[in-house]
Motif scaffolding. Structure first.
Motif: not given
Length: 130
Positions: A50-63, A72-83, A116-118
């Motif tokens: 569970a920890h390993g999978n998080g460390t594999e997927n979260l860094p590229p998604a947060l970057i 310059g992406s809109g706040t709505l886009v960031i919220h949709a992807l972030g949620m 989200v990654l895609l």
């Protein structure tokens, strides 16, 4: 809230999730008296994955979120992807920690995380070539 404040929000929430998962691994290691690897302890293996999978997927998604915010992406886009990311990672962790086999949490969490990654990758490529 600005787009970058939204990035900060989802980054902070997901870092807290990773911290929880890391602490969970440490507690399992202590209980199982296993300092390296997982030994034969199924609960420790689940916690590590569970920890390993998080460390594999979260860094590229947060970057990706951060770059989208900076470009310059809109706040709505960031919220949709972030949620979607936060929900996906939470569902995946819950699913894996409660059931080592196939579960709704693992399947839905993986699907949301990969989506989200895609979407982030496609949006970033669009911004790069525009």
């Amino acid at each position: 809230m600005t787009a970058m404040q939204a990035v900060a929000l989802y980054s902070g929430l997901n870092i807290l999730l990773l911290l929880y998962l890391a602490i969970n691994v440490s507690l399992h290691r202590r209980r199982a008296k296993v300092s390296l690897g997982v030994g034969t302890d199924a609960g420790l293996e689940q916690a590590c994955r569970a920890h390993g999978n998080g460390t594999e997927n979260l860094p590229p998604a947060l970057i990706g979120l951060a770059l989208l915010g900076l470009l310059g992406s809109g706040t709505l886009v960031i919220h949709a992807l972030g949620m979607a990311l936060t929900l996906g990672r939470g569902l995946h962790a819950y699913g894996l920690l409660t059931d080592p086999g196939r579960s709704f949490g693992r399947v839905a969490g993986t699907a949301l995380s990969w989506l989200v990654l895609l979407v982030s990758a496609l949006l970033l490529l669009g911004k790069a070539i525009s």
